[in-house]
Every structure is written in structure tokens, then in C-alpha cells.
Design a protein around this motif. Structure first.
Motif, PDB file in Angstrom:
ATOM      1  N   ALA A  41       0.831  -1.209   0.000  1.00 14.35           N
ATOM      2  CA  ALA A  41       0.000   0.000   0.000  1.00 14.35           C
ATOM      3  C   ALA A  41       0.868   1.264   0.000  1.00 14.35           C
ATOM      4  O   ALA A  41       0.623   2.196  -0.777  1.00 14.35           O
ATOM      5  CB  ALA A  41      -0.941  -0.002   1.210  1.00 14.35           C
ATOM      6  N   VAL A 112      -4.962  -0.328  -2.597  1.00 13.02           N
ATOM      7  CA  VAL A 112      -4.632   0.350  -1.336  1.00 13.02           C
ATOM      8  C   VAL A 112      -5.858   0.396  -0.432  1.00 13.02           C
ATOM      9  O   VAL A 112      -5.776   0.094   0.765  1.00 13.02           O
ATOM     10  CB  VAL A 112      -4.080   1.769  -1.591  1.00 13.02           C
ATOM     11  N   HIS A 113      -7.004   0.739  -0.989  1.00 12.04           N
ATOM     12  CA  HIS A 113      -8.234   0.818  -0.190  1.00 12.04           C
ATOM     13  C   HIS A 113      -8.634  -0.549   0.356  1.00 12.04           C
ATOM     14  O   HIS A 113      -9.235  -0.631   1.425  1.00 12.04           O
ATOM     15  CB  HIS A 113      -9.365   1.426  -1.007  1.00 12.04           C
ATOM     16  N   MET A 116      -5.824  -1.450   3.338  1.00 10.07           N
ATOM     17  CA  MET A 116      -5.800  -0.616   4.539  1.00 10.07           C
ATOM     18  C   MET A 116      -7.228  -0.375   5.029  1.00 10.07           C
ATOM     19  O   MET A 116      -8.175  -0.432   4.253  1.00 10.07           O
ATOM     20  CB  MET A 116      -5.101   0.714   4.242  1.00 10.07           C
ATOM     21  N   VAL A 119      -8.003   5.235   4.303  1.00 11.45           N
ATOM     22  CA  VAL A 119      -7.119   5.930   3.364  1.00 11.45           C
ATOM     23  C   VAL A 119      -7.699   7.317   3.167  1.00 11.45           C
ATOM     24  O   VAL A 119      -8.856   7.459   2.761  1.00 11.45           O
ATOM     25  CB  VAL A 119      -7.062   5.195   2.001  1.00 11.45           C
ATOM     26  N   CYS A 130      -1.174  12.039   2.609  1.00 14.49           N
ATOM     27  CA  CYS A 130      -1.952  10.801   2.547  1.00 14.49           C
ATOM     28  C   CYS A 130      -1.764  10.106   3.884  1.00 14.49           C
ATOM     29  O   CYS A 130      -0.632   9.884   4.333  1.00 14.49           O
ATOM     30  CB  CYS A 130      -1.480   9.886   1.421  1.00 14.49           C
ATOM     31  N   LEU A 132      -2.676   6.667   5.930  1.00 13.16           N
ATOM     32  CA  LEU A 132      -3.127   5.287   5.837  1.00 13.16           C
ATOM     33  C   LEU A 132      -3.148   4.709   7.255  1.00 13.16           C
ATOM     34  O   LEU A 132      -2.236   4.969   8.044  1.00 13.16           O
ATOM     35  CB  LEU A 132      -2.136   4.442   5.019  1.00 13.16           C
TER      36      LEU A 132
END
Length: 137
Positions: A41, A112-113, A116, A119, A130, A132
Motif C-alpha cells: 500500500a 490500497v483501499h 488498509m 485511506v 496521505c 493510511l
């Protein structure tokens, strides 16, 4: 635990980012799956900042901060460039349409979503941030 890293906006620094995240998360004795998810990520977000927000301009910098508490992991990536780079709201793409069109790329933030728990992109002091986060067992 908290750790920081500053890099220039060059793809050649992506390995340094991956090593930094992996090293610090392994020290925290997190599972291999969690470590790999977070490394992937962070790598994707940093690559997007380097390539799309900064055009691989090595005079620009990104700052990473990694924090781990007993039940939560937080990563903050700050683009030190003067341009605010806020991606549009995330909407999961239609995978069937991607396949039909034969598209390549454009799936990184979806990944990534999924990896994690939270986000978010926002502006702070004329810089893009950003954040996370991931809940830990």
C-alpha cells in the motif's frame, strides 16, 4: 514506535521505502501478511506521488512517518511539493469493464483501499498528505 524517512521524488527510491517500512514493521513483530500488505500500500501511494504529483522531479521530497501502537498502525506520507495533489474520491472500478477494454494500470488505489482500513488525502500547510491506517489484532 515512530520512524521517519525523507526521499527525493525518484522511482529509484521506491526500494528504500519498501525496505524502511518492512524493517520497522518486522521489528514490531507484525505478521508477514500485515507487513506485506502495508509495504504494498505504501509503495503504491509513494509511486503515485513520485510519478503523477511530481513528475519524477528529484528536487521535490516526500516525508514518510510510520507509527505503530498496540492496536493500530498509521502511515503518513507528506508531499513537500507546492502543488496540491488530491485524487478524486475513490470508487471501485468495474473489473469486468477493465478486462473487456484490456486496460493496464489504474487499479493501484483500489488495492490500497482494500489493504488498509482507512485511506485519506488532504491538504495541510500547502502540502498534500496521505494518511493510511490499519487496525492490528
Amino acid at each position: 514506535m515512530s520512524a521517519t524517512l525523507r526521499i527525493t521524488c525518484s522511482r529509484s527510491n521506491l526500494q528504500k521505502v519498501r525496505d524502511f517500512v518492512r524493517e520497522h514493521l518486522v521489528e514490531e513483530k507484525l505478521s508477514a501478511v500485515t507487513v506485506n500488505q502495508v509495504v504494498l500500500a505504501v509503495d503504491e501511494v509513494v509511486a503515485n506521488f513520485i510519478i503523477h504529483a511530481n513528475g519524477e522531479d528529484e528536487s521535490q521530497f516526500l516525508d514518510l512517518e510510520l507509527g505503530v501502537s498496540p492496536h493500530r498502525l498509521d502511515v503518513e506520507i507528506v508531499d513537500q511539493g507546492e502543488t496540491i495533489f488530491l485524487p478524486p474520491s475513490h470508487q471501485a472500478p468495474d473489473l469486468r469493464e477493465y478486462v473487456r477494454q484490456g486496460r493496464k494500470g489504474g487499479m493501484g488505489m483500489t488495492l490500497v483501499h482494500r489493504l488498509m482500513d482507512d485511506v485519506s488525502f488532504f491538504a495541510r500547510d500547502n502540502h498534500t498528505v496521505c494518511h493510511l491506517s490499519k487496525r492490528l489484532p
